[in-house]
Design an enzyme around this catalytic site. Structure first.
Site, short mmCIF file in Angstrom:
data_model
loop_
_atom_site.label_atom_id
_atom_site.label_comp_id
_atom_site.label_asym_id
_atom_site.label_seq_id
_atom_site.Cartn_x
_atom_site.Cartn_y
_atom_site.Cartn_z
N ASN A 13 0.85 -1.22 -0.10
CA ASN A 13 0.11 -0.06 0.11
C ASN A 13 0.78 1.15 0.06
O ASN A 13 0.51 2.21 -0.70
CB ASN A 13 -0.85 0.07 1.11
N ARG A 64 3.19 2.22 25.88
CA ARG A 64 2.91 2.57 24.49
C ARG A 64 2.94 4.32 24.16
O ARG A 64 3.54 4.65 22.93
CB ARG A 64 1.43 2.27 24.21
N ARG A 90 0.52 -1.94 14.84
CA ARG A 90 0.67 -1.66 16.20
C ARG A 90 -0.78 -0.87 16.45
O ARG A 90 -1.14 0.16 16.01
CB ARG A 90 1.73 -0.77 16.72
N ILE A 91 -1.46 -1.19 17.78
CA ILE A 91 -2.67 -0.31 18.31
C ILE A 91 -2.08 0.89 18.70
O ILE A 91 -0.99 1.24 19.51
CB ILE A 91 -3.29 -1.05 19.43
N LEU A 92 -2.62 2.15 18.33
CA LEU A 92 -2.33 3.46 18.93
C LEU A 92 -3.23 3.86 19.97
O LEU A 92 -4.34 3.57 19.87
CB LEU A 92 -2.45 4.70 17.58
N ASN A 106 -6.44 5.37 8.00
CA ASN A 106 -6.00 3.92 7.81
C ASN A 106 -6.53 3.19 6.68
O ASN A 106 -7.68 3.71 6.34
CB ASN A 106 -6.28 3.46 9.14
N HIS A 108 -8.18 -0.45 6.02
CA HIS A 108 -8.60 -1.70 6.58
C HIS A 108 -9.35 -2.85 5.41
O HIS A 108 -10.11 -2.16 4.89
CB HIS A 108 -9.77 -1.41 7.65
N GLU A 173 -7.33 -2.20 -2.63
CA GLU A 173 -6.61 -1.42 -1.56
C GLU A 173 -5.71 -0.35 -2.54
O GLU A 173 -5.63 0.81 -2.21
CB GLU A 173 -5.75 -2.10 -0.81
C1 GRF Z 1 -2.59 -6.31 3.94
O1 GRF Z 1 -3.37 -7.33 4.67
C2 GRF Z 1 -3.60 -5.26 3.81
O2 GRF Z 1 -5.06 -5.81 3.42
C3 GRF Z 1 -3.71 -4.42 5.26
O3 GRF Z 1 -2.38 -4.41 5.65
C4 GRF Z 1 -1.57 -5.71 4.95
C5 GRF Z 1 -0.45 -5.34 4.71
O4 GRF Z 1 -0.52 -4.54 3.49
N1 GRF Z 1 -3.86 -3.14 4.86
P1 GRF Z 1 0.91 -3.92 2.90
O5 GRF Z 1 1.21 -4.83 1.72
O6 GRF Z 1 2.00 -3.94 3.93
O7 GRF Z 1 0.48 -2.57 2.49
#
Ligand code: GRF
Length: 195
Positions: A13, A64, A90-92, A106, A108, A173
């Site tokens: 991404n 955290r 990581r959870i923020l 983000n 998802h 995505e």
């Molecule tokens: C993938 O499962 C995507 O669906 C989610 O994060 C994971 C890794 O994505 N957004 P990337 O290839 O590191 O962008």
């Protein structure tokens, strides 16, 4: 606009966003940051001349806030305007999400509000939904819950496995995130819905 992209893994991404920003685009990638020094995306970004940083979460243990303060240090010195979480695992904390409220996105891998959390493709198949997809949203304190900025859909085939479905969603995505970032960076808050 100066964009930081936070990753934890391969960064596909991140690469889609970086490629989109190479042309006529209202934002530029100023930093790629990972919590994992072995994240493949770091090398890909560095190869394109993009500044990278690693803030390993492990030395901070349960603290955290201290981990996030180290991230904030990097974002501040890079004079970041927009943070894009892209496969960042990581959870923020509420504190950090509030600090970046309205400026942190983000992606998802589900059609939110369906299937918040992990293992979204397995759950979509188990639920027998005919349609699945991905969502870009503003990050708020509640996990996978902020205002939706865009969605893209895929049909779920009878013979889909979590792996084949994940691949179909990932393709979307890579279309959706750049389209949303473009609008968002221009200050246009209308959501993007890709067919
Ligand atoms: C993938 O499962 C995507 O669906 C989610 O994060 C994971 C890794 O994505 N957004 P990337 O290839 O590191 O962008």
């Amino acid at each position: 606009k100066r964009v930081a992209i936070l990753i934890s893994g391969g960064g596909s991404n991140m690469m889609a966003l970086v490629r989109a920003m190479e042309g006529d685009f209202p934002a530029r990638p100023a930093l790629v940051l990972s919590n994992d020094e072995t994240a493949g995306g770091l090398q890909k970004a560095a190869a394109l001349g993009i500044a990278t940083a690693v803030v390993d979460h492990r030395p901070y243990g349960k603290d955290r806030a201290a981990f996030e303060a180290a991230i904030q240090q990097q974002l501040q010195s890079a004079e970041i305007d927009i943070v894009c979480l892209a496969g960042f695992m990581r959870i923020l904390t509420d504190g950090f999400t509030r600090q970046w409220e309205g400026r942190m996105l983000n992606i998802h891998p589900s059609l939110l509000p369906e299937f918040k959390g992990l293992h979204t493709h397995e759950r979509a198949i188990a639920a027998g939904v005919p349609t699945h997809g991905c969502t870009v949203h503003l990050v708020t304190a509640a996990l996978d819950d902020g205002p939706i900025l865009g969605q893209a859909r895929v049909d779920v085939a009878a013979d889909d496995t979590p792996e084949t479905l994940a691949q179909k969603v990932l393709v979307q995505e890579h279309r959706l995130y750049p389209a949303v970032l473009r609008r968002f960076a221009e200050g246009d808050m209308r959501p993007v819905f890709l067919a």
